[in-house]
Design a protein around this motif. Structure first.
Motif, PDB file in Angstrom:
ATOM      1  N   PHE A 262       0.831  -1.202   0.000  1.00  0.00           N
ATOM      2  CA  PHE A 262       0.000   0.000   0.000  1.00  0.00           C
ATOM      3  C   PHE A 262       0.865   1.251   0.000  1.00  0.00           C
ATOM      4  CE2 PHE A 262       0.789  -0.661   4.497  1.00  0.00           C
ATOM      5  CZ  PHE A 262       0.969   0.617   5.008  1.00  0.00           C
ATOM      6  N   VAL A 263       0.312   2.295  -0.589  1.00  0.00           N
ATOM      7  CA  VAL A 263       0.865   3.643  -0.484  1.00  0.00           C
ATOM      8  C   VAL A 263      -0.271   4.543  -0.024  1.00  0.00           C
ATOM      9  CG1 VAL A 263       1.773   5.638  -1.733  1.00  0.00           C
ATOM     10  CG2 VAL A 263       2.685   3.355  -2.217  1.00  0.00           C
ATOM     11  N   ALA A 264      -0.039   5.253   1.067  1.00  0.00           N
ATOM     12  CA  ALA A 264      -1.070   6.123   1.634  1.00  0.00           C
ATOM     13  C   ALA A 264      -0.589   7.566   1.641  1.00  0.00           C
ATOM     14  CB  ALA A 264      -1.422   5.672   3.053  1.00  0.00           C
ATOM     15  N   HIS A 265      -1.491   8.484   1.408  1.00  0.00           N
ATOM     16  CA  HIS A 265      -1.213   9.918   1.525  1.00  0.00           C
ATOM     17  C   HIS A 265      -2.125  10.488   2.610  1.00  0.00           C
ATOM     18  CE1 HIS A 265       0.372   9.268  -2.580  1.00  0.00           C
ATOM     19  NE2 HIS A 265       1.112  10.336  -2.362  1.00  0.00           N
ATOM     20  N   VAL A 266      -1.528  11.047   3.661  1.00  0.00           N
ATOM     21  CA  VAL A 266      -2.351  11.722   4.668  1.00  0.00           C
ATOM     22  C   VAL A 266      -2.460  13.214   4.370  1.00  0.00           C
ATOM     23  CG1 VAL A 266      -1.930  10.035   6.488  1.00  0.00           C
ATOM     24  CG2 VAL A 266      -0.367  11.958   6.226  1.00  0.00           C
ATOM     25  N   ASP A 267      -1.733  13.663   3.382  1.00  0.00           N
ATOM     26  CA  ASP A 267      -1.859  15.029   2.868  1.00  0.00           C
ATOM     27  C   ASP A 267      -1.931  14.939   1.354  1.00  0.00           C
ATOM     28  OD1 ASP A 267      -1.530  16.429   5.400  1.00  0.00           O
ATOM     29  OD2 ASP A 267       0.573  15.803   5.298  1.00  0.00           O
ATOM     30  N   MET A 268      -2.633  15.848   0.740  1.00  0.00           N
ATOM     31  CA  MET A 268      -2.789  15.830  -0.705  1.00  0.00           C
ATOM     32  C   MET A 268      -1.486  16.232  -1.392  1.00  0.00           C
ATOM     33  SD  MET A 268      -5.913  17.484  -2.891  1.00  0.00           S
ATOM     34  CE  MET A 268      -5.276  19.141  -3.006  1.00  0.00           C
ATOM     35  N   PRO A 269      -1.025  15.487  -2.398  1.00  0.00           N
ATOM     36  CA  PRO A 269       0.182  15.877  -3.134  1.00  0.00           C
ATOM     37  C   PRO A 269      -0.037  17.167  -3.926  1.00  0.00           C
ATOM     38  CG  PRO A 269      -0.399  13.575  -3.526  1.00  0.00           C
ATOM     39  CD  PRO A 269      -1.580  14.219  -2.863  1.00  0.00           C
ATOM     40  N   LYS A 270       0.998  17.585  -4.657  1.00  0.00           N
ATOM     41  CA  LYS A 270       0.921  18.840  -5.399  1.00  0.00           C
ATOM     42  C   LYS A 270       0.219  18.682  -6.740  1.00  0.00           C
ATOM     43  CE  LYS A 270       5.236  20.620  -3.432  1.00  0.00           C
ATOM     44  NZ  LYS A 270       6.610  21.085  -3.734  1.00  0.00           N
TER      45      LYS A 270
ATOM     46  N   LYS B 151      -2.408  22.157 -12.394  1.00  0.00           N
ATOM     47  CA  LYS B 151      -2.103  20.782 -12.010  1.00  0.00           C
ATOM     48  C   LYS B 151      -2.741  20.435 -10.665  1.00  0.00           C
ATOM     49  CE  LYS B 151       2.236  20.380 -14.590  1.00  0.00           C
ATOM     50  NZ  LYS B 151       2.070  19.058 -15.217  1.00  0.00           N
ATOM     51  N   LEU B 152      -2.717  21.396  -9.729  1.00  0.00           N
ATOM     52  CA  LEU B 152      -3.355  21.177  -8.436  1.00  0.00           C
ATOM     53  C   LEU B 152      -4.861  21.033  -8.600  1.00  0.00           C
ATOM     54  CD1 LEU B 152      -3.298  21.036  -5.340  1.00  0.00           C
ATOM     55  CD2 LEU B 152      -3.371  23.554  -5.304  1.00  0.00           C
ATOM     56  N   ASP B 153      -5.451  21.854  -9.450  1.00  0.00           N
ATOM     57  CA  ASP B 153      -6.892  21.774  -9.680  1.00  0.00           C
ATOM     58  C   ASP B 153      -7.276  20.422 -10.267  1.00  0.00           C
ATOM     59  OD1 ASP B 153      -7.155  24.320  -8.738  1.00  0.00           O
ATOM     60  OD2 ASP B 153      -7.309  25.279 -10.708  1.00  0.00           O
ATOM     61  N   ALA B 154      -6.420  19.868 -11.134  1.00  0.00           N
ATOM     62  CA  ALA B 154      -6.715  18.562 -11.731  1.00  0.00           C
ATOM     63  C   ALA B 154      -6.722  17.470 -10.668  1.00  0.00           C
ATOM     64  CB  ALA B 154      -5.695  18.248 -12.823  1.00  0.00           C
ATOM     65  N   LEU B 155      -5.790  17.557  -9.718  1.00  0.00           N
ATOM     66  CA  LEU B 155      -5.759  16.562  -8.643  1.00  0.00           C
ATOM     67  C   LEU B 155      -6.980  16.714  -7.735  1.00  0.00           C
ATOM     68  CD1 LEU B 155      -4.417  14.282  -7.107  1.00  0.00           C
ATOM     69  CD2 LEU B 155      -3.025  15.976  -5.910  1.00  0.00           C
ATOM     70  N   LEU B 156      -7.358  17.955  -7.449  1.00  0.00           N
ATOM     71  CA  LEU B 156      -8.531  18.183  -6.607  1.00  0.00           C
ATOM     72  C   LEU B 156      -9.788  17.665  -7.301  1.00  0.00           C
ATOM     73  CD1 LEU B 156      -9.797  19.348  -4.073  1.00  0.00           C
ATOM     74  CD2 LEU B 156      -9.833  21.590  -5.176  1.00  0.00           C
ATOM     75  N   ALA B 157      -9.852  17.835  -8.614  1.00  0.00           N
ATOM     76  CA  ALA B 157     -10.999  17.315  -9.358  1.00  0.00           C
ATOM     77  C   ALA B 157     -11.051  15.790  -9.271  1.00  0.00           C
ATOM     78  CB  ALA B 157     -10.923  17.763 -10.819  1.00  0.00           C
ATOM     79  N   LEU B 158      -9.876  15.142  -9.301  1.00  0.00           N
ATOM     80  CA  LEU B 158      -9.828  13.686  -9.141  1.00  0.00           C
ATOM     81  C   LEU B 158     -10.343  13.293  -7.761  1.00  0.00           C
ATOM     82  CD1 LEU B 158      -8.870  10.844 -10.099  1.00  0.00           C
ATOM     83  CD2 LEU B 158      -6.664  11.387  -9.038  1.00  0.00           C
TER      84      LEU B 158
END
Length: 642
Positions: free
Chosen positions: A319-327, A380-387
């Motif tokens: 597993f790979v977990a993110h507790v904060d959103m990447p860039k 790029k940040l907006d695209a990740l937030l949309a995901l």
């Protein structure tokens, strides 16, 4: 290395296939590998985009061996991380390939020995960091090889590092343009797992690979299950995820800050897990120790900033977990791709919240970069937030970002699909509610509060007004008298925060950084051109319902048996356990990670076959000629003792 019967020069694919089987123990190339190795072995330049775990290293290792057999000389591999060269070279040695590295970990005598072997044609692949490669001394070594016609190939790994648009830009990669300028005619292959169209174009331009053939494999990692949850109590959520689904298994947890890394690692240790911190603020010796433990021991959870991970070849990261959103999505994809490199089931889990978006936007806005570059980062940040906010298939959206239609990609069947069946939204479709009314009330409140005082305000204050909370700050500015005060009292704070995230993701809402007289800065909300359509009711806003508990997922694993051996019978399980114990001893003797000796999948195949002779070991994936010669008798001994 062992002498391999190489096919005639005209049968390049045959030569490559022989190397693949005899050296690496694999029976067939995957995807575009056959085309790539044939093209590069014949002297062609290439740009290769292939997902993590897709077999990128074979795309230059096989041509390096074939070209060396044909008298072309040494392949130079540009690798950005000194710490991992030892394991990469060790893995080649285990396969019987003459490989070496030149870096600062070598003393003078050891470096001299490598240089002597290099110039006498005894090395097939030499690994070096870009900083060393462009030094006068190293270029002088290459000049001598070039003059003798003994410079075979340049392999530039992690090529996205050359691009300012890449998620891990490294200025020293820009100097690699010298390879084309100084060593004309020597083929080059640039490889990366993550690059959108803008980054790909930058790679081609910066490395002068305009005439190179471009190979783009599918970005799909079907064995990875994507899950993105709303951040509430991130440590509690993370611990629940690991304990329920990956107890005793290796994983990576990414955090945005060093402080968060330390806190998270400590919390996981307190819960009984073996967790190690990794970030740039730790001493180099500590980072190396923690990385070595992660690579060499079972069940370690590495808690890290993005300083960790590039080039990690550990196949059984579950597993790979993110507790904060990447860039950005590139970083997210690269990091999640470190899970399940063995092709077996793995998880990519992320928790995100409105504060993540605010912090990332602030970092972009406060950076000294030009405005055009900042705008690219915001996109790029907006695209990740949309995901993250998506209510449809995560995989379809993720692949679309890289220009791929799910099901119709390079390795697909040509039939576009709208659902993957292996992400949270597909497995448990979220309830969706119409947030258009709430969005209009929020935007109206932001407008009226600004109109009343000429100031902009943060999300918390706007939410208080909309929900009708008479706080000291609301009364201070007289905002209880606004016509929108209390208009959204029927919505929960979680619902309204979801609306704000969605508005930020679609560009219908912006952020404005305010700096106080004391030098403190904070982010406030402001309207954009995109706000008009929402305010008029012409643009609907649909959001996922906030869930109070985690979605139902795959059945919790109660066995500690590795995933690779899960389907073995009782006797084969015993053989697998014994083989793992033997492998661990060999790995310690060789000072290498256990998977470099044999992958779990290879041990499971051996255990299932229950070989009685060396001939029985022939054809098992990962059992090359050198490993059969070196370990075959011991493997048989272990199996007969089971």
């Amino acid at each position: 290395m062992n002498v391999i019967e190489v096919s005639a020069e005209g049968d390049t694919l045959g030569a490559c296939s022989a190397v693949l089987h005899e050296v690496f123990g694999y029976t067939a190339f995957r995807g575009a590998q056959a085309d790539i190795v044939t093209h590069v072995s014949d002297g062609g330049d290439a740009v290769v985009l292939m997902p993590t775990g897709g077999g990128k290293s074979l795309c230059y290792q096989v041509p390096a061996i074939v070209r060396q057999q044909r008298g072309r000389g040494v392949t130079i591999v540009v690798s950005p991380l000194i710490a991992l060269m030892h394991d990469q070279v060790g893995a080649l040695h285990e396969a019987g390939v003459d490989a070496a590295f030149l870096n600062s970990t070598l003393d003078f005598d050891a470096a001299q020995d490598v240089e002597w072997r290099l110039q006498t044609g005894q090395i097939t692949l030499l690994y070096a960091a870009p900083e060393r490669l462009t030094t006068p001394r190293f270029l002088g070594l290459l000049d001598n090889l070039y003059a003798q016609g003994m410079l075979s190939l340049f392999a530039i790994d992690e090529a996205h590092c050359v691009s300012q648009w890449g998620h891990d830009f490294r200025p020293e990669y820009r100097a690699l343009s010298v390879l084309h300028e100084r060593f004309a005619g020597v083929p080059r292959i640039a490889l990366t797992a993550t690059a959108d169209e803008l980054t790909q174009s930058d790679i081609v331009e910066r490395l002068q690979l305009q005439d190179a053939r471009r190979f783009v494999s599918s970005f799909d990692r079907p064995n990875i299950r994507y899950t993105i949850v709303e951040k509430k109590e991130p440590l509690v959520q993370l611990l629940r995820f690991i304990e329920r689904e990956h107890a005793g298994e290796a994983g990576v947890v990414y955090c945005q800050s060093r402080r968060r890394v330390e806190e998270t690692a400590a919390a996981l240790c307190d819960a009984g897990l073996t967790a190690l911190p990794y970030h740039a603020g730790l001493p180099a010796e500590t980072r190396q120790l923690h990385q070595d433990r992660f690579l060499r021991e079972d069940g370690i959870v590495m808690v890290a900033t993005i300083a960790f991970g590039m080039g990690i070849d550990k196949p059984d990261v579950r597993f790979v977990a993110h507790v904060d959103m990447p860039k950005n999505i590139e970083g997210y994809y690269q990091e999640t791709g470190r899970a399940g490199r063995d092709g077996l089931a793995a998880d990519a889990w992320m928790a995100y919240g409105l504060q993540d978006v605010v912090q990332q936007r602030r970092m972009i806005d406060e950076s000294p970069a030009p405005d055009a570059f900042k705008q690219g980062l915001r996109g790029k940040l907006d695209a990740l937030l949309a995901l993250a906010e998506a209510t449809d298939c995560r995989r379809v959206r993720l692949l679309a970002y890289f220009g791929e239609v799910y099901g119709a990609g390079p390795e697909g069947d040509g039939v576009p699909r709208m659902a993957c069946g292996n992400c949270d939204n597909c497995l448990n479709p979220p309830a969706v509610w119409d947030g258009t009314d709430a969005a209009r009330k929020l935007l109206s409140t932001i407008f009226r509060a600004h109109e009343a005082s000429g100031l902009t305000y943060g999300a918390g204050h706007i939410l208080d007004i909309v929900r009708g909370k008479e706080t000291d700050k609301v009364r201070q500015f007289g905002h209880e008298r606004l016509s929108t005060f209390g208009l959204g009292a029927q919505y929960s704070e979680a619902q309204l925060r979801g609306v704000l995230r969605q508005l930020l993701a679609t560009g219908a809402l912006g952020l404005h950084t305010v700096v106080t007289e004391q030098g403190h800065s904070f982010d406030t909300l402001c309207l954009t051109e995109g706000s008009r359509g929402v305010l008029r009711g012409a643009v609907p806003v649909h959001l996922r319902e906030a869930s109070a508990s985690p979605s139902a997922r795959r059945t919790r694993r109660t066995s500690t048996t590795p995933v690779a051996a899960a389907n073995l019978g009782p006797d084969a399980q015993v053989r697998f356990i014994n083989l793992k114990a033997w492998r661990a001893e060999v790995a310690r003797e060789h000072n290498l990670p256990a998977y470099v000796i044999f992958h779990d999948a290879t041990l499971a195949a051996i255990a299932e076959r229950n070989p009685a002779s060396l001939d029985d070991l022939q054809g098992i994936s990962g059992m090359g000629a050198k490993k059969l010669e070196a370990y075959g008798a011991e493997v048989l001994r272990v199996c007969t003792q089971a």
